[in-house]
Design a protein around this motif. Structure first.
Motif, mmCIF file in Angstrom:
data_model
loop_
_atom_site.group_PDB
_atom_site.id
_atom_site.type_symbol
_atom_site.label_atom_id
_atom_site.label_comp_id
_atom_site.label_asym_id
_atom_site.label_seq_id
_atom_site.Cartn_x
_atom_site.Cartn_y
_atom_site.Cartn_z
ATOM 1 N N MET A 133 -40.556 -52.525 -14.198
ATOM 2 C CA MET A 133 -39.236 -52.680 -13.593
ATOM 3 C C MET A 133 -38.420 -51.400 -13.732
ATOM 4 N N LEU A 134 -38.555 -50.720 -14.876
ATOM 5 C CA LEU A 134 -37.856 -49.444 -15.054
ATOM 6 C C LEU A 134 -38.339 -48.416 -14.036
ATOM 7 N N ASP A 135 -39.655 -48.315 -13.854
ATOM 8 C CA ASP A 135 -40.206 -47.368 -12.878
ATOM 9 C C ASP A 135 -39.723 -47.685 -11.468
ATOM 10 N N VAL A 136 -39.731 -48.976 -11.127
ATOM 11 C CA VAL A 136 -39.274 -49.396 -9.796
ATOM 12 C C VAL A 136 -37.807 -49.034 -9.599
ATOM 13 N N ASP A 137 -36.994 -49.297 -10.630
ATOM 14 C CA ASP A 137 -35.561 -49.028 -10.531
ATOM 15 C C ASP A 137 -35.279 -47.541 -10.364
ATOM 16 N N VAL A 138 -35.986 -46.708 -11.148
ATOM 17 C CA VAL A 138 -35.781 -45.258 -11.056
ATOM 18 C C VAL A 138 -36.163 -44.750 -9.671
ATOM 19 N N GLN A 139 -37.318 -45.200 -9.173
ATOM 20 C CA GLN A 139 -37.766 -44.747 -7.860
ATOM 21 C C GLN A 139 -36.856 -45.252 -6.749
ATOM 22 N N TYR A 140 -36.395 -46.500 -6.889
ATOM 23 C CA TYR A 140 -35.494 -47.054 -5.878
ATOM 24 C C TYR A 140 -34.196 -46.254 -5.810
ATOM 25 N N ARG A 141 -33.623 -45.943 -6.964
ATOM 26 C CA ARG A 141 -32.373 -45.172 -6.982
ATOM 27 C C ARG A 141 -32.577 -43.783 -6.400
ATOM 28 N N SER A 142 -33.734 -43.176 -6.711
ATOM 29 C CA SER A 142 -34.023 -41.847 -6.175
ATOM 30 C C SER A 142 -34.152 -41.889 -4.652
ATOM 31 N N GLU A 143 -34.869 -42.892 -4.151
ATOM 32 C CA GLU A 143 -35.044 -43.004 -2.704
ATOM 33 C C GLU A 143 -33.730 -43.359 -2.008
ATOM 34 N N LYS A 144 -32.908 -44.184 -2.642
ATOM 35 C CA LYS A 144 -31.608 -44.527 -2.051
ATOM 36 C C LYS A 144 -30.713 -43.295 -1.980
ATOM 37 N N LYS A 145 -30.739 -42.474 -3.028
ATOM 38 C CA LYS A 145 -29.938 -41.252 -3.025
ATOM 39 C C LYS A 145 -30.386 -40.325 -1.905
ATOM 40 N N GLU A 146 -31.713 -40.186 -1.728
ATOM 41 C CA GLU A 146 -32.221 -39.344 -0.645
ATOM 42 C C GLU A 146 -31.869 -39.932 0.717
ATOM 43 N N HIS A 147 -31.955 -41.248 0.832
ATOM 44 C CA HIS A 147 -31.620 -41.913 2.101
ATOM 45 C C HIS A 147 -30.158 -41.660 2.464
ATOM 46 N N ASP A 153 -26.623 -35.941 6.395
ATOM 47 C CA ASP A 153 -27.104 -34.779 7.134
ATOM 48 C C ASP A 153 -27.150 -35.083 8.628
ATOM 49 N N ARG A 154 -27.602 -36.294 8.989
ATOM 50 C CA ARG A 154 -27.663 -36.669 10.401
ATOM 51 C C ARG A 154 -26.257 -36.703 11.009
ATOM 52 N N SER A 155 -25.294 -37.174 10.224
ATOM 53 C CA SER A 155 -23.926 -37.240 10.714
ATOM 54 C C SER A 155 -23.390 -35.848 11.039
ATOM 55 N N ARG A 156 -23.681 -34.888 10.161
ATOM 56 C CA ARG A 156 -23.239 -33.508 10.428
ATOM 57 C C ARG A 156 -23.975 -32.928 11.638
ATOM 58 N N LEU A 194 -29.080 -46.436 11.179
ATOM 59 C CA LEU A 194 -29.846 -45.526 10.325
ATOM 60 C C LEU A 194 -30.219 -46.164 8.988
ATOM 61 N N LYS A 195 -29.325 -46.997 8.455
ATOM 62 C CA LYS A 195 -29.604 -47.583 7.135
ATOM 63 C C LYS A 195 -30.783 -48.539 7.156
ATOM 64 N N TYR A 196 -31.184 -48.969 8.342
ATOM 65 C CA TYR A 196 -32.321 -49.877 8.447
ATOM 66 C C TYR A 196 -33.644 -49.133 8.634
ATOM 67 N N LEU A 197 -33.591 -47.807 8.802
ATOM 68 C CA LEU A 197 -34.810 -47.020 8.930
ATOM 69 C C LEU A 197 -35.441 -46.825 7.561
ATOM 70 N N SER A 198 -36.755 -46.791 7.525
ATOM 71 C CA SER A 198 -37.430 -46.466 6.267
ATOM 72 C C SER A 198 -37.181 -45.001 5.933
ATOM 73 N N LEU A 199 -37.465 -44.635 4.692
ATOM 74 C CA LEU A 199 -37.215 -43.262 4.271
ATOM 75 C C LEU A 199 -38.055 -42.285 5.089
ATOM 76 N N ASP A 200 -39.307 -42.620 5.343
ATOM 77 C CA ASP A 200 -40.164 -41.736 6.145
ATOM 78 C C ASP A 200 -39.654 -41.612 7.575
ATOM 79 N N GLU A 201 -39.215 -42.730 8.156
ATOM 80 C CA GLU A 201 -38.679 -42.691 9.514
ATOM 81 C C GLU A 201 -37.411 -41.856 9.582
ATOM 82 N N LEU A 202 -36.561 -42.000 8.568
ATOM 83 C CA LEU A 202 -35.309 -41.233 8.560
ATOM 84 C C LEU A 202 -35.575 -39.751 8.357
#
Length: 429
Positions: A133-147, A153-156, A194-202
């Motif tokens: 669960m810790l690994d999942v949480d860390v990765q989720y937060r990292s991916e959310k931050k990148e998303h 960036d797209r907005s600019r 945009l928020k519904y796109l996967s990280l790879d798609e975005l």
């Protein structure tokens, strides 16, 4: 490996032994981790609420003592807790929580629960799932931050591509390539999608948007393509005018373009249908513009020269990774926000600055805020985000003078350059 893959990587039988929570953890903090994990695994809000009720009915010490198994023996009627759900709904919630590995159902006949017989809902599986669960949480937060960063960036990019295409479309005879770029621009997904796109798609979309921006910038920068072209050696987004002549877009969607692009031929029916406060939305008609903060006459080269070493690095990264003494305004804006984020500025402070000061004013305020961190003659800035918000508050009171701050920063950079030259001279002697 994605967090969903991590979550389902190992399927093992539930163990009736656990090592307890590590030092510094308690039941409430563990509950937050479990709730985050359940959300990632797709559990419904009602199901998560059921889990919270279950975990709150268990003694906190049972989660720390390996000799005990934390379990809830409350009946389903108790878990309903006046929420307007049925026994069948609670039963489905328990099944779902067991399926994602947070509980184990050890029940008697007909679902009986009993403290004495130790029958009920056990959270031992959740404790044994703690490292995953810790690994999942860390990765989720990292991916959310990148998303979030990619959507910013797209907005600019949206604003700069829109501006460049408006310039190209205003030419007497736009080329077929320009028409093709306009079609590609109109095909971009709306900002609220945009928020519904996967990280790879975005990632792929933002890269395509960046490539389109490069192409439009290349056309705008061609010599003779636009009357009154840019000065020699200066990029296409020269800001050598006061704010009224600068492309501006704030959090209310207000857009100001030079007179040549006032008709905005590309925007009819092509703008995103996004919320009223989205950066990419068009400003509602009939709203009177707010009186703008007066800004100094400055171009991109001067902004880059005034930037600190750290800020220049971020601008270079945003501009493609190579040093450029005259970067684009997009690279400057992206670099300034990246630097402010790095030193602890909240995104809301940056958006508030854009809303109040316009893009160019926010960029200048960001450059000044970053410079204050290393000013040896003034008290150190402990909270850069608070300092930026203070500048916005000063503008609301009519007390902000960006021109004076800009001149002071110019004088400081000139002194630093003179000191460097004197030091070099001493070293040579």
């Amino acid at each position: 490996m994605s967090f969903r893959q991590i979550a389902s990587a190992h399927h093992r039988e539930n163990s009736r032994f656990h090592s307890g929570l590590p030092e510094g953890w308690n039941r409430d903090r563990f509950r937050q981790l479990c709730v985050c994990y359940a959300q990632i695994r797709g559990a419904s809000a009602q199901c998560i609420r059921t889990f919270e009720i279950i975990i709150d009915m268990i003694s906190p010490c049972a989660f720390r003592d390996p000799s005990q198994e934390p379990f809830c023996y409350a009946r389903q009627e108790t878990l309903i807790a006046g929420r307007g759900v049925t026994d069948r709904t609670i039963h489905n919630h328990e099944r779902e929580l067991e399926k994602i590995g947070l509980i184990e159902r050890r029940l008697g006949a007909n679902g009986a629960r009993c403290k004495r017989k130790r029958l009920g809902l056990f959270l031992t599986p959740a404790l044994n799932l703690f490292p995953e669960m810790l690994d999942v949480d860390v990765q989720y937060r990292s991916e959310k931050k990148e998303h979030d960063a990619l959507r910013g960036d797209r907005s600019r990019l949206y604003r700069y591509v829109k501006h460049s295409l408006a310039v190209l479309h205003s030419l007497p005879c736009p080329s077929e390539e320009v028409e093709g770029m306009m079609v590609e621009f109109r095909s971009w997904p709306r900002s609220d999608k945009l928020k519904y796109l996967s990280l790879d798609e975005l990632r792929a979309h933002v890269q395509a948007a960046h490539n389109l921006w490069k192409r439009t910038e290349g056309h705008v920068a061609k010599r003779g393509e636009i009357s009154g072209g840019p000065e020699a050696g200066i990029g296409s987004h020269i800001q050598d005018q006061i704010e009224e002549e600068i492309l501006s877009c704030n959090a209310d969607g207000e857009a100001t373009m030079p007179a040549a692009e006032a008709s905005e031929p590309i925007c009819s029916g092509s703008g995103p249908h996004s919320p009223a406060h989205c950066l990419e939305s068009n400003h509602p008609a009939g709203t009177e513009p707010r009186k703008a903060q007066k800004l100094p006459r400055v171009n991109n080269r001067v902004l880059y020269e005034l930037a600190s070493t750290e800020l220049r690095m971020h601008i270079d990264i945003a501009g493609g990774g190579e040093q450029n003494s005259c970067p684009s305004l997009y690279a400057i804006e992206t670099g300034v926000w990246s630097r402010l984020s790095e030193i602890g500025t909240n995104v809301s402070a940056w958006l508030t600055a854009i809303d109040r000061l316009t893009i160019m004013g926010a960029i200048l305020a960001g450059v000044i805020t970053d410079a204050r961190l290393s000013d040896p003659k003034l008290p150190p800035v402990v909270n850069p985000g608070g300092y930026l918000r203070g500048m916005v508050k000063a503008d609301e009171r009519g007390e902000l003078n960006l021109i004076s701050s800009f001149i002071g920063l110019l004088a400081r950079r000139a002194r630093e350059e003179e000191d460097g030259q004197r030091q070099d001279h001493k070293n040579r002697i």
